[in-house]
Write an enzyme that holds these catalytic residues in place. Structure first.
Site, PDB file in Angstrom:
ATOM      1  CB  SER A 130      -0.906   0.006   1.231  1.00  0.00           C
ATOM      2  OG  SER A 130      -1.802   1.108   1.200  1.00  0.00           O
ATOM      3  CG  HIS A 170      -4.385   4.962  -2.501  1.00  0.00           C
ATOM      4  ND1 HIS A 170      -5.401   4.242  -3.109  1.00  0.00           N
ATOM      5  CD2 HIS A 170      -4.016   4.251  -1.416  1.00  0.00           C
ATOM      6  CE1 HIS A 170      -5.636   3.143  -2.411  1.00  0.00           C
ATOM      7  NE2 HIS A 170      -4.811   3.122  -1.382  1.00  0.00           N
ATOM      8  CG  ASN A 209      -3.987  -1.993  -1.436  1.00  0.00           C
ATOM      9  OD1 ASN A 209      -4.843  -2.817  -1.728  1.00  0.00           O
ATOM     10  ND2 ASN A 209      -3.187  -2.119  -0.398  1.00  0.00           N
ATOM     11  NE  ARG A 241      -7.629  -5.214  -1.070  1.00  0.00           N
ATOM     12  CZ  ARG A 241      -7.918  -4.209  -1.884  1.00  0.00           C
ATOM     13  NH1 ARG A 241      -6.974  -3.388  -2.296  1.00  0.00           N
ATOM     14  NH2 ARG A 241      -9.166  -4.011  -2.290  1.00  0.00           N
ATOM     15  N   GLY A 261      -3.883  -4.197  13.397  1.00  0.00           N
ATOM     16  CA  GLY A 261      -2.749  -3.839  12.545  1.00  0.00           C
ATOM     17  C   GLY A 261      -1.879  -2.797  13.213  1.00  0.00           C
ATOM     18  NE  ARG A 262       5.026  -0.498  13.325  1.00  0.00           N
ATOM     19  CZ  ARG A 262       5.493   0.632  12.776  1.00  0.00           C
ATOM     20  NH1 ARG A 262       5.005   1.046  11.620  1.00  0.00           N
ATOM     21  NH2 ARG A 262       6.448   1.321  13.360  1.00  0.00           N
ATOM     22  CD  GLU A 303       2.832   5.903  14.391  1.00  0.00           C
ATOM     23  OE1 GLU A 303       3.200   6.676  13.494  1.00  0.00           O
ATOM     24  OE2 GLU A 303       2.097   6.263  15.325  1.00  0.00           O
ATOM     25  CB  SER A 304       1.933   0.465   8.978  1.00  0.00           C
ATOM     26  OG  SER A 304       3.236   0.178   9.445  1.00  0.00           O
TER      27      SER A 304
END
Length: 302
Positions: free
Chosen positions: A88, A102, A104, A106, A259-260, A262-263
């Site tokens: 992403s 943007h 992505n 997946r 999920g993280r 910050e990411s």
């Protein structure tokens, strides 16, 4: 398939970050390796305060484990395990003449208790969010998307362009987030398309990203701009934030699967404005953009 696609997005991340660093000429991507306690992890790369890119992230992740209850309800499944991986990216240039972009790509698998795959699909896309509209940039971006699609199915571009316009839409504002591109999801095996066919298509689109975006950046990054144009960019970035926090499925999936943070939130721009009841001047370049966002158009003939 999951191993092959995860290797692909690792390689693509390297290609994209290397090219963007060369364009910026100042800032470098900072890498952050992280692990998810429930299984898996990722490789986050963020660029900030460059000559060209004010903030951007090109992230990959591969996570697995038990599908959380909230996502079981969303997918209408029982107690299953999952694997999800993807790349992403979001790039917020400093110059308001350069559009935000943007993208992505997946892949997702679900398993029963004996480890058999019970469902799998690809998804992804790429879309452009300009602050000042240059028709030739819009045409170039969409033509690159169409060229990638046409190698696999002539129906893909018009179908996924329409879905992109519908998905990246701030319903509470009655306007698109940007001028679109491609959006596809739940690309599963059918009589016409095997999972290998879908892999070939998704990687074709991924490989087209730099070709779609870099020429636009190089055309616009050194154009002069005023403080008023910068203010407009920051107001429009506010709309970008609204979409990501209210509507974006990827953001919501990340938050619901631990999920993280910050990411997940690296997509948010560093400087934003929310001006009360802001209206662009009649017949201005700003109003021209708004009218296009309210009525999506066909940039190229199908």
């Amino acid at each position: 398939m999951k191993d092959k696609f995860y290797q692909y997005i690792q390689d693509l991340q390297d290609q994209i970050t290397s090219k963007l660093e060369s364009i910026d000429g100042k800032a470098k991507f900072q890498e952050d390796l992280w692990k998810r306690p429930e299984g898996g992890g990722g490789r986050t790369r963020v660029i900030e305060n460059g000559n060209v890119f004010e903030k951007g992230g090109v992230n990959i992740s591969g996570v697995h484990g038990k599908l959380p209850k909230s996502m079981q309800a969303y997918f209408k499944v029982g107690d299953v395990d999952f694997f999800a991986c993807g790349l992403s990216l979001v790039l917020h240039p400093k110059n308001p003449m350069v559009p935000t972009v943007h993208a992505n790509w997946r892949y997702f698998e679900m398993y029963d208790k004996t480890g058999n795959i019970i469902d799998s699909w690809f998804g992804g896309g790429q879309d452009l969010t300009p602050y000042y509209l240059f028709d030739e940039d819009a045409v170039h971006f969409h033509q690159t998307c169409k060229t990638a699609c046409d190698k696999h199915n002539p129906e893909f571009y018009p179908t996924y362009k329409e879905r992109c316009d519908a998905y990246f839409y701030n319903a509470h504002r009655n306007e698109g987030r940007g001028i679109g591109g491609l959006f596809f999801d739940y690309c599963k095996a059918t009589d016409d398309m095997t999972m290998q066919n879908w892999y070939d298509f998704v990687t074709e689109v991924g490989d087209s990203f730099l070709e779609a975006y870099v020429p636009i950046v190089e055309r616009r990054k050194d154009l002069p701009y005023t403080q008023a144009q910068r203010n407009w960019q920051e107001i429009r970035r506010g709309r970008y934030v609204e979409f990501n926090l209210v509507h974006d499925k990827g953001t919501l999936f990340g938050l619901k699967t631990n999920g993280r943070i910050e990411s997940i939130l690296m997509s948010l721009p560093p400087h934003v404005q929310w001006v009360y009841d802001h209206q662009p001047e009649p017949s201005s370049e700003e109003e021209k953009l708004i009218k296009i966002l309210q009525e999506p158009k066909s940039w190229i003939s199908n």
